[in-house]
Design a protein around this motif. Structure first.
Motif, short mmCIF file in Angstrom:
data_model
loop_
_atom_site.label_atom_id
_atom_site.label_comp_id
_atom_site.label_asym_id
_atom_site.label_seq_id
_atom_site.Cartn_x
_atom_site.Cartn_y
_atom_site.Cartn_z
N ARG A 1 68.51 142.30 130.12
CA ARG A 1 67.49 142.49 131.15
C ARG A 1 67.74 141.53 132.30
NH1 ARG A 1 61.84 142.18 128.13
NH2 ARG A 1 62.60 140.07 127.81
N ILE A 2 67.48 141.99 133.49
CA ILE A 2 67.63 141.14 134.68
C ILE A 2 66.28 141.17 135.38
CG2 ILE A 2 68.81 140.92 136.92
CD1 ILE A 2 71.14 142.51 135.37
N GLN A 3 65.70 140.00 135.54
CA GLN A 3 64.34 139.95 136.06
C GLN A 3 64.29 139.58 137.54
OE1 GLN A 3 61.94 139.90 132.98
NE2 GLN A 3 60.62 138.24 133.65
N VAL A 4 63.45 140.27 138.29
CA VAL A 4 63.21 139.92 139.69
C VAL A 4 61.80 139.36 139.75
CG1 VAL A 4 63.06 140.82 142.06
CG2 VAL A 4 64.70 141.81 140.45
N GLU B 1 82.59 142.57 130.02
CA GLU B 1 81.36 143.31 129.66
C GLU B 1 80.16 142.74 130.41
OE1 GLU B 1 81.37 146.06 128.16
OE2 GLU B 1 83.33 146.05 127.21
N TRP B 2 80.11 141.42 130.52
CA TRP B 2 79.03 140.77 131.28
C TRP B 2 79.06 141.23 132.74
CZ3 TRP B 2 74.73 137.79 130.89
CH2 TRP B 2 74.34 137.04 132.00
N ASP B 3 80.27 141.20 133.32
CA ASP B 3 80.42 141.62 134.72
C ASP B 3 79.99 143.08 134.91
OD1 ASP B 3 81.37 139.12 135.25
OD2 ASP B 3 83.49 139.72 135.39
N GLU B 4 80.26 143.89 133.89
CA GLU B 4 79.90 145.31 133.99
C GLU B 4 78.37 145.49 134.07
OE1 GLU B 4 82.17 148.04 131.46
OE2 GLU B 4 80.30 149.15 131.16
N THR B 5 77.63 144.65 133.33
CA THR B 5 76.17 144.78 133.40
C THR B 5 75.67 144.36 134.79
OG1 THR B 5 75.76 142.56 132.51
CG2 THR B 5 75.80 144.38 130.92
N ILE B 6 76.35 143.38 135.39
CA ILE B 6 75.97 142.95 136.74
C ILE B 6 76.25 144.10 137.72
CG2 ILE B 6 76.51 141.33 138.63
CD1 ILE B 6 77.10 139.23 136.44
N LEU B 7 77.43 144.69 137.56
CA LEU B 7 77.82 145.80 138.43
C LEU B 7 76.81 146.96 138.33
CD1 LEU B 7 80.29 146.47 140.20
CD2 LEU B 7 81.32 147.56 138.20
N LYS B 8 76.41 147.27 137.10
CA LYS B 8 75.48 148.39 136.90
C LYS B 8 74.09 148.10 137.48
CE LYS B 8 77.54 150.55 132.84
NZ LYS B 8 77.76 150.32 131.42
N VAL C 1 79.38 152.67 140.99
CA VAL C 1 80.35 152.70 139.89
C VAL C 1 80.86 154.11 139.65
CG1 VAL C 1 79.37 150.71 138.68
CG2 VAL C 1 78.56 152.98 138.11
N THR C 2 81.91 154.22 138.84
CA THR C 2 82.39 155.54 138.41
C THR C 2 82.45 155.54 136.89
OG1 THR C 2 84.65 154.77 138.68
CG2 THR C 2 83.78 156.12 140.45
N THR D 1 61.79 144.25 135.75
CA THR D 1 62.88 144.06 134.79
C THR D 1 63.87 145.21 134.89
OG1 THR D 1 61.30 143.00 133.31
CG2 THR D 1 63.41 143.67 132.35
N ILE D 2 65.09 144.88 135.29
CA ILE D 2 66.16 145.87 135.35
C ILE D 2 66.88 145.83 134.00
CG2 ILE D 2 68.33 146.53 136.49
CD1 ILE D 2 67.31 145.00 138.96
N PHE D 3 67.20 146.99 133.45
CA PHE D 3 67.92 147.07 132.18
C PHE D 3 69.36 147.54 132.46
CE2 PHE D 3 63.51 147.50 131.12
CZ PHE D 3 63.37 146.93 129.85
N ALA D 4 70.32 146.89 131.84
CA ALA D 4 71.72 147.33 131.99
C ALA D 4 72.49 147.03 130.71
CB ALA D 4 72.38 146.62 133.16
#
Ligand SMILES: C=C(O[C@H]1C=CC=C(C(=O)O)[C@@H]1O)C(=O)O
Length: 363
Positions: A127-130, A339-346, A240-241, A323-326
């Motif tokens: 989760r990424i919180q704003v 994998e961590w970077d991919e969640t940031i990208l998403k 993303v693709t 809360t953003i979910f990725a």
């Protein structure tokens, strides 16, 4: 014209409960008022297929309720469909969420299960919180998502039972239009700029193949032999693709047992893993948050069709924070940092939509 849409959206959002959605590649915004909210299960799913409404199922039906909302729908067609591009996220300081340390521990636990071959694939989400009240900006965030994600199902849902959710999903779970059913195997992620097929590595091809194998097996088990399969091909989803294989077959194969079919289909290894039950247990034992409606599915239904999408690239919001979910698929070939970077990208599509709407409000 844009001010018009925004005031329409805001008017609609004033209601105690409402749903707004836009189907992929469609110019029309659908405004739904909710007449009734009914708790449902896969077993009574087919009962609602001839009525006008909207389904919302969680990722894990043992921890959250599934809903069918009976709706009144009004169509709104904005005149200006050529939306400008969004700027990239600039102000990352407003965000926080699972720390890299927590993610690392969870990754290691899942990597061990992959190494021991308890599972072949599992999805780790975060989760990424704003830390800001984004409710006054929701209409603009929604429009910004419509702009960037033209191929996506873009929705905004507010009910007392679920809270406020917003998202732009590129992933069809099950679509029924004119007696044809469509589903997809969608997995593997890269940045938009390296999207040619030959740039895709073995790890991404393998993780998408696992989703395709799962769908192939389900179709065979369900004695659906007359299905068409196209792909994999590269598809764009915002910034993303992904790799995507499209499946289609006649509706008669699942008539009167659509709920039962969906229960077996969802969650696919694009959101849970392989084998399904073991991956589900590993997710329950490893992630420190409940996924709630992230990774579930949602979409409108009426006599003419059923359009269900997997609830990814989404955010839950309240007056205190959002809360953003990725998440991303882990296999034995996964590398922690990637994998961590991919969640940031998403998460960037949602963060850009937020950032842009905050700038628009200041201007
Ligand atoms: C789980 C998510 O994406 C899924 C869909 C497409 C690609 C995915 C991947 O590359 O891992 C995931 O399986 C998410 O966006 O949170």
């Amino acid at each position: 014209m844009e001010t018009n849409i925004i005031s329409e959206l805001n008017k609609h959002l004033q209601k105690e409960s409402c749903i707004i959605y836009r189907l992929p590649r469609d110019g029309k915004l659908m405004f739904c008022s909710i007449k009734r909210s009914i708790e449902v299960t896969h077993k009574d799913f087919d009962h609602y297929l001839d009525l006008q409404g909207f389904f919302l199922f969680p990722f894990d039906t043992t921890s959250e309720k599934a809903w069918w909302f009976e709706t009144n729908v009004n169509q709104f067609e904005p005149e200006n469909k050529s939306f400008p591009k969004l700027t990239a996220v600039q102000n990352e300081t407003v965000i926080c969420g699972n720390t890299f340390e927590t993610y690392t521990q969870q990754f290691k636990k899942m990597a061990k299960a992959l190494e021991e071959e308890t599972v072949q694939k599992v999805i780790l989400s975060r989760r990424i919180q704003v830390e800001q009240n984004l409710i006054p900006h929701l209409a603009k965030i929604y429009l910004n998502l419509c702009r960037t994600a033209s191929n996506a199902f873009v929705y905004l849902l507010n009910t007392p039972q679920t809270g406020i959710w917003i998202g732009a999903s590129p992933e069809i779970l099950l679509d029924k239009t004119d007696d044809t059913v469509t589903t997809v195997s969608l997995a593997g992620t890269r940045r938009v700029y390296d999207s040619e097929m030959d740039k895709w590595g073995g790890k991404e091809q393998e993780e998408q193949q696992m989703v395709s194998n799962y769908i192939d097996e389900l179709l065979t088990r369900s004695k659906i032999n007359n299905y068409k399969k196209i792909g994999p091909s590269v598809v764009k989803a915002g910034n993303v693709t992904h790799l995507k294989t499209l499946y289609s077959f006649p509706y008669s194969n699942i008539e009167n047992k659509t709920g039962e079919f969906i229960e077996q289909l969802h969650p696919t290894p694009a959101l849970c893993g392989e084998p399904k039950e073991k991956a589900m247990q590993l997710i329950r034992d490893t992630e420190s948050h409940k996924r709630e409606y992230y990774g579930g599915f949602l979409g409108p239904v009426n006599r003419d069709g059923l359009h269900l999408f997997v609830n990814i690239r989404c955010m839950k919001t309240n007056q205190k924070h959002s809360t953003i979910f990725a998440g991303g698929g882990l296999t034995r070939r996964s590398v922690l940092q990637e994998e961590w970077d991919e969640t940031i990208l998403k998460s960037h599509m949602m963060l850009s939509a937020i950032e842009q709407s905050l700038q628009q409000s200041q201007a």
